[in-house]
Design an enzyme around this catalytic site. Structure first.
Site, PDB file in Angstrom:
ATOM      1  N   SER A   1       0.793  -1.225   0.000  1.00  0.00           N
ATOM      2  CA  SER A   1       0.000   0.000   0.000  1.00  0.00           C
ATOM      3  C   SER A   1       0.827   1.278   0.000  1.00  0.00           C
ATOM      4  O   SER A   1       0.347   2.318  -0.440  1.00  0.00           O
ATOM      5  CB  SER A   1      -0.974   0.005   1.179  1.00  0.00           C
TER       6      SER A   1
ATOM      7  N   LYS B   1     -11.981   1.646  -1.662  1.00  0.00           N
ATOM      8  CA  LYS B   1     -10.912   2.212  -2.490  1.00  0.00           C
ATOM      9  C   LYS B   1     -11.409   2.301  -3.933  1.00  0.00           C
ATOM     10  O   LYS B   1     -12.204   3.180  -4.223  1.00  0.00           O
ATOM     11  CB  LYS B   1      -9.642   1.402  -2.273  1.00  0.00           C
TER      12      LYS B   1
ATOM     13  N   HIS C   1      -5.643  -2.879  -2.776  1.00  0.00           N
ATOM     14  CA  HIS C   1      -5.259  -1.917  -3.819  1.00  0.00           C
ATOM     15  C   HIS C   1      -5.202  -2.534  -5.218  1.00  0.00           C
ATOM     16  O   HIS C   1      -4.829  -1.861  -6.163  1.00  0.00           O
ATOM     17  CB  HIS C   1      -3.905  -1.275  -3.485  1.00  0.00           C
TER      18      HIS C   1
HETATM   19  C1  LIG Z   1      -6.949   0.194   3.386  1.00  0.00           C
HETATM   20  C2  LIG Z   1      -6.410  -1.185   3.633  1.00  0.00           C
HETATM   21  C3  LIG Z   1      -7.032  -2.054   4.541  1.00  0.00           C
HETATM   22  C4  LIG Z   1      -8.137  -1.586   5.437  1.00  0.00           C
HETATM   23  O1  LIG Z   1      -9.325  -1.473   4.746  1.00  0.00           O
HETATM   24  P1  LIG Z   1     -10.435  -0.462   5.308  1.00  0.00           P
HETATM   25  O2  LIG Z   1     -11.662  -0.856   4.591  1.00  0.00           O
HETATM   26  O3  LIG Z   1      -9.957   0.904   5.015  1.00  0.00           O
HETATM   27  O4  LIG Z   1     -10.508  -0.734   6.792  1.00  0.00           O
HETATM   28  C5  LIG Z   1      -6.553  -3.342   4.632  1.00  0.00           C
HETATM   29  N1  LIG Z   1      -5.496  -3.758   3.896  1.00  0.00           N
HETATM   30  C6  LIG Z   1      -4.856  -2.942   3.037  1.00  0.00           C
HETATM   31  C7  LIG Z   1      -3.701  -3.455   2.254  1.00  0.00           C
HETATM   32  C8  LIG Z   1      -5.293  -1.627   2.888  1.00  0.00           C
HETATM   33  O5  LIG Z   1      -4.657  -0.803   2.068  1.00  0.00           O
END
Ligand SMILES: *Cc1c(COP(=O)(O)O)cnc(C)c1O
Length: 399
Positions: free
Chosen positions: A186, A244, A214
Site C-alpha cells: 500500500s 478504495k 489496492h
Molecule cells: C486500506 C487497507 C485495509 C483496510 O481497509 P479499510 O476498509 O480501510 O478498513 C486493509 N489492507 C490494506 C492493504 C489496505 O490498504
C-alpha cells in the site's frame, strides 16, 4: 471555576505528543468540504487531489450516490443489528452474490471494513499453536490480525521469496501454517509475487491469504484484481475492500463454501459487529456493475499512470518502480517529506507525506496516487510543480 490539574493520563499523553512533534511525526487531518474527488476543497482551498485511493473516480460518480440515496429511501439508514441477528438485508445478499459472480468464486462474505475483515479472518483461522508467515511490509491490519490470533508470526524481508521458502521449511512442526501478503503493497505500489507464494504454500501445505485492497478494480483485464492479473487460481482466502477502487465503503472475503460458513460461525469482527448500512451495499453494487461494463475507467487510469511515469522520467524525478496507481517518491527524513508536501499544497496539489510508523524509519515519502479522473493537464501540472520544487538547490524553497 477551578482549573483541574492534568491527570496522570494527560501528563503521559502530553509528553508523548511533544516527542512526536519534535520528531516531525505529529499528524493532523485536513478537512474536505463537499465531495471527495480529484478536484477537491481542502481546508477551504480548491486543489487537485493526488492522495486518494479512489482509483477509478467512482466515489463521486452520480450513479453510486443515486443508488445509495434510492436504497436509503427504501431501507433507511442503519442496518439495526449484526447480520446473524436481524441486520442482513437483501442489498447485502445481492452484493455478496454479485461479487462472487464477478470474481468467479463460490462465496463472498461482506465485512464493515478491510480492517475488520483481516482481524476477523486471521483470528478465526489461526491459534496459538499455529504459525503465520508474512511480508514485512504487510498492512497493519494483517499484522494486528496475526497478533490477535496468538499464532507465532515470522516476518519475512520484503518480496524475498527464498526467505519465505526458508521460513516455511523451518515451520514444519507447526499445526497450521499460513502465508499472508498484500498483493499491492500500500505504501510502495509494488506487487507481491503471488504465483510464487501460491506454489510455496501448496508445497508446504500452508493456507494462502491475500489482501487485494489496492488491486481489486485496478489490476487484471476486467479489474478483477491480482488474481486476474497473474492469471492464477484464487488463494484460499481473498480479501478486498469496497472503499478504495469501488468508491463505497466496507470489504469482503471471497473463498470456498466451507471458508465462508466457518467465518459466519467464528469471525468475531463479523459476528459481533453491526452490519453496514444496506444503502452502502447498494452503492457498492452500482460500482461492481460499472467496473464490469465500463473498462474505460481502468484504461484511463493505466494511461494516466504511464503519462505520470514517463513525465517524471523526463524530469529526472526518481520514482520508485511501480506499475500501479501508487507512485511513491522516497525522500528519507520526515521533515523533508513534510516540507515538499506543504510546498505542493501551496501550489494547489494535495499529496500526503507518509512517515513512520506507517513506513520504516528514514523512508518517509510522498505517496502520489493516480486516478482515472485526473486529466492529462492535472498530471502535467503536478509534474511541473514537483520538478520546480526538487530542482531548487537542496530545495531551500521547497524542502
Ligand atoms: C486500506 C487497507 C485495509 C483496510 O481497509 P479499510 O476498509 O480501510 O478498513 C486493509 N489492507 C490494506 C492493504 C489496505 O490498504
Amino acid at each position: 471555576m477551578r482549573l483541574a490539574s492534568p491527570s496522570a493520563l494527560d501528563r503521559r499523553l502530553m509528553l508523548e505528543l511533544e516527542r512526536l512533534q519534535a520528531q516531525d511525526l505529529y499528524r493532523r487531518r485536513r478537512r474536505v468540504d463537499g465531495a471527495h474527488g480529484v478536484a477537491i476543497t481542502v481546508d477551504g482551498r480548491a486543489c487537485v487531489n493526488f492522495c486518494s485511493n479512489d482509483y477509478l473516480g467512482l466515489a463521486a460518480d452520480p450513479r453510486l450516490s443515486e443508488a445509495m440515496s434510492s436504497a436509503s429511501k427504501r431501507t433507511g439508514t442503519g442496518s439495526g443489528a449484526a447480520a446473524l441477528v436481524s441486520g442482513y438485508n437483501s442489498e447485502h445478499a445481492k452484493l455478496e452474490e454479485e461479487l462472487a459472480d464477478f470474481l468467479g468464486c463460490p462465496r463472498v462474505l461482506l465485512f464493515s471494513s478491510g480492517w475488520a475483515a483481516n482481524l476477523g479472518v486471521l483470528r478465526a483461522l489461526f491459534r496459538k499453536q499455529d504459525r503465520l508467515i508474512g511480508d514485512e511490509l504487510n498492512h497493519a491490519s494483517l499484522i494486528d490480525g496475526a497478533r490477535l490470533s496468538g499464532a507465532a508470526y515470522t516476518r519475512v524481508a520484503h518480496a524475498d521469496i527464498p526467505a519465505f521458502q526458508t521460513a516455511l521449511a523451518a515451520s514444519d512442526g507447526d499445526e497450521n501454517l499460513g502465508v499472508v501478503s498484500d498483493s499491492v503493497f500500500s505504501m510502495d505500489g509494488d506487487l507481491a509475487d503471488l504465483p510464487a507464494l501460491a506454489a510455496l504454500s501448496r508445497r508446504h501445505g500452508a493456507t494462502l491469504i491475500v489482501d487485494d485492497a489496492h488491486g481489486f478494480g485496478v489490476l487484471g483485464k476486467q479489474g478483477r484484481g491480482a488474481i486476474e492479473h497473474f492469471l492464477m487460481a484464487a488463494p484460499d482466502v481473498y480479501v478486498a475492500t469496497l472503499g478504495k477502487s469501488l468508491g463505497a465503503s466496507g470489504a469482503f472475503v471471497a473463498g470456498s463454501e466451507a471458508l465462508i460458513e466457518y467465518l459466519v460461525q467464528r469471525a468475531r469482527t463479523w459476528v459481533f459487529s453491526t452490519s453496514p448500512p444496506p444503502a452502502i451495499a447498494a452503492a457498492a453494487r452500482a460500482a461492481v456493475k460499472i467496473m464490469g461494463n465500463e473498462p474505460e475507467h481502468r484504461q484511463r487510469l493505466l494511461a494516466n499512470i504511464a503519462r505520470f511515469r514517463s513525465g517524471a522520467a523526463q524530469l529526472g524525478i526518481p520514482l520508485s518502480p511501480s506499475m500501479t496507481p501508487i507512485q511513491p517518491l522516497l525522500l528519507g527524513e520526515a521533515a523533508k517529506a513534510m516540507a515538499l508536501s506543504r510546498n505542493l499544497f501551496d501550489r494547489g496539489y494535495w499529496v500526503a507525506a507518509i512517515r513512520p510508523p506507517t513506513v520504516p524509519a528514514s523512508t518517509s515519502r510522498l505517496r502520489i496516487t493516480l486516478s482515472a479522473a485526473h486529466s492529462p493537464a492535472q498530471i502535467d501540472g503536478l509534474l511541473g510543480a514537483l520538478g520546480e520544487c526538487l530542482a531548487s538547490p537542496v530545495s531551500a524553497d521547497c524542502v
